[in-house]
Design a protein around this motif. Structure first.
Motif, PDB file in Angstrom:
ATOM      1  N   LYS A 122       0.820  -1.219   0.000  1.00 55.71           N
ATOM      2  CA  LYS A 122       0.000   0.000   0.000  1.00 55.71           C
ATOM      3  C   LYS A 122       0.855   1.271   0.000  1.00 55.71           C
ATOM      4  O   LYS A 122       0.445   2.289  -0.564  1.00 55.71           O
ATOM      5  N   LEU A 172      -1.162  -6.584   3.136  1.00 52.55           N
ATOM      6  CA  LEU A 172      -2.197  -7.615   3.275  1.00 52.55           C
ATOM      7  C   LEU A 172      -3.398  -7.243   2.422  1.00 52.55           C
ATOM      8  O   LEU A 172      -3.370  -6.276   1.671  1.00 52.55           O
ATOM      9  N   GLY A 173      -4.461  -8.017   2.566  1.00 50.53           N
ATOM     10  CA  GLY A 173      -5.696  -7.733   1.846  1.00 50.53           C
ATOM     11  C   GLY A 173      -6.858  -8.228   2.675  1.00 50.53           C
ATOM     12  O   GLY A 173      -6.670  -8.629   3.836  1.00 50.53           O
ATOM     13  N   GLU A 300      -6.918   1.471  -3.899  1.00 47.99           N
ATOM     14  CA  GLU A 300      -5.934   0.405  -4.103  1.00 47.99           C
ATOM     15  C   GLU A 300      -6.127  -0.290  -5.430  1.00 47.99           C
ATOM     16  O   GLU A 300      -7.172  -0.180  -6.063  1.00 47.99           O
ATOM     17  N   ASN A 302      -5.787  -4.101  -7.105  1.00 47.04           N
ATOM     18  CA  ASN A 302      -5.665  -5.534  -6.822  1.00 47.04           C
ATOM     19  C   ASN A 302      -5.293  -6.247  -8.113  1.00 47.04           C
ATOM     20  O   ASN A 302      -6.073  -6.250  -9.064  1.00 47.04           O
TER      21      ASN A 302
HETATM   22 MG    MG Z   1      -6.516  -5.010  -1.160  1.00 48.35          MG
END
Ligand code: MG
Ligand code: ADP
Ligand code: MG
Length: 339
Positions: A122, A172-173, A300, A302
């Motif tokens: 991030k 992370l996610g 963000e 992905n």
């Molecule tokens: Mg994410």
């Protein structure tokens, strides 16, 4: 000649089960007259499972144990025309598996090492997007060592951003380890949680009001296209783990009820981000739209979004007239394309 495809699923991250669900969908959607598909499930310990154990894991939806060491099995990826690394989160979506496949000389679906690694982090994502002039929330980085040695300097950084703020592990996610911190008294707990999961933590100013959350799919390599824009609505303070994975907690709206100008802006910013981050194949780009102020902020990117038949990314392209099965076929074609 049918193309031989290795489908990797599972993996070591908290999104192991989500990945297996996605893999089941992709497995049944790749046209059998064009592709010979072999699934390999990676266990939560990072071991590659042989065929019978892979089958069992796909059916049960989880693989905790068993399998062979990656380096031992990676050589067996040779002989495949392409790999579909349907893995989410660290050790799969973050450039690690992409590095292994690059070394092995096998084409694969999605972004390469650089795009995967930068998009997973991030902080790095924010830095790259800032230099590309893409609007984002105000943010600051904190490192674990610093939190241990000079906690007050980290607390000051938080105070500068103001409350409420978000504290997130950088890599992370699925909202794992993310806290919305309403008051300074709650900051230490949120930082301790985030630092228990990652060495690097991002502090983010909250959007001026609770944002609308809109997402767009990107498909392509050098000439990527953007899907219609979708919106997620849910009844929770923010889109946390429970809201994401509890059936019926969130609803998808495609197309998102936005003015044509805002929707076009979302698509254009997402395409710019995709290029700035050196992404390839596919990405789902998530935004905050603050209706009260008209601000559109990129949240963000992905690089391997959720991929079941009911996931946002395939649904967005379905709305554009591309069926799930045509979409996965296109992704494999893009993997095989000269870049
Ligand atoms: Mg994410
Ligand atoms: P993940 O990668 O785990 O999905 P996100 O950065 O997308 O993490 O954050 C998860 C959710 O937290 C978002 O979907 C949103 O609901 C909320 N959120 C995160 N950051 C902010 C922010 N700066 N302002 C407002 N809401 C936020
Ligand atoms: Mg998110």
């Amino acid at each position: 000649m049918k193309k031989r495809i290795l489908l990797l699923a599972g993996g070591q991250s908290g999104e192991h089960e989500v990945s297996l669900m996605s893999a089941r969908s992709v497995l049944s959607a790749l046209p059998r007259d064009q592709f010979d598909v072999t699934p390999v499930v990676i266990s939560k310990q990072g071991r590659w499972l042989p065929p019978t154990e892979t089958q069992r894991a796909l059916e049960s939806g989880e693989a905790a144990t068993g399998g062979d060491l990656v380096l031992h099995r990676a050589a067996s990826a040779e002989g495949y025309d392409a790999v579909f690394p349907l893995l989410h989160g660290p050790m799969g979506e973050d450039g690690t598996v992409q590095g292994l496949l690059t070394l092995a000389g096998i084409p694969f679906v999605g972004s390469g090492v650089l795009g995967s690694a930068v998009s997973m982090d991030k902080v790095m994502t924010k830095q790259v997007l800032a230099s590309a002039g893409i609007p984002q929330v105000a943010w600051a980085l904190a490192a674990r060592r610093e939190w241990q040695a000079q906690p007050d300097s980290v607390r000051e950084r938080a105070a500068t951003l103001g409350y409420p703020l978000f504290v997130k592990p950088a890599n992370l996610g699925s909202s794992v380890g993310i806290s919305k911190v309403a008051r300074p008294e709650d900051l230490d707990g949120a930082l301790n949680l985030a630092f228990s999961l990652d060495r690097r933590v991002i502090l983010e100013a909250m959007t001026a009001h609770k944002p609308r959350e809109v997402e767009v799919g990107i498909l392509g390599n050098d000439a990527p296209i953007a899907s219609p824009v979708g919106e997620l609505r849910f009844d929770a303070d923010f889109y946390d783990y429970e809201t994401k994975y509890t059936e019926g907690r969130a609803t998808m709206h495609i197309p998102a009820p936005l003015s044509a100008e805002v929707a076009e802006q979302v698509r254009a910013l997402a395409l710019r981000a995709f290029r700035a981050l050196d992404c390839a194949g596919l990405a789902r780009v998530d935004f905050f739209y603050v209706e009260e102020t008209g601000e559109l902020l990129l949240n963000e990117v992905n690089t391997m979004p959720g991929f079941t038949t009911t996931s946002m990314y395939p649904k967005l392209f379905e709305a554009a007239g591309l069926s799930y099965s045509a979409l996965v076929t296109r992704l494999v074609e893009l993997a095989l394309e000269e870049r």
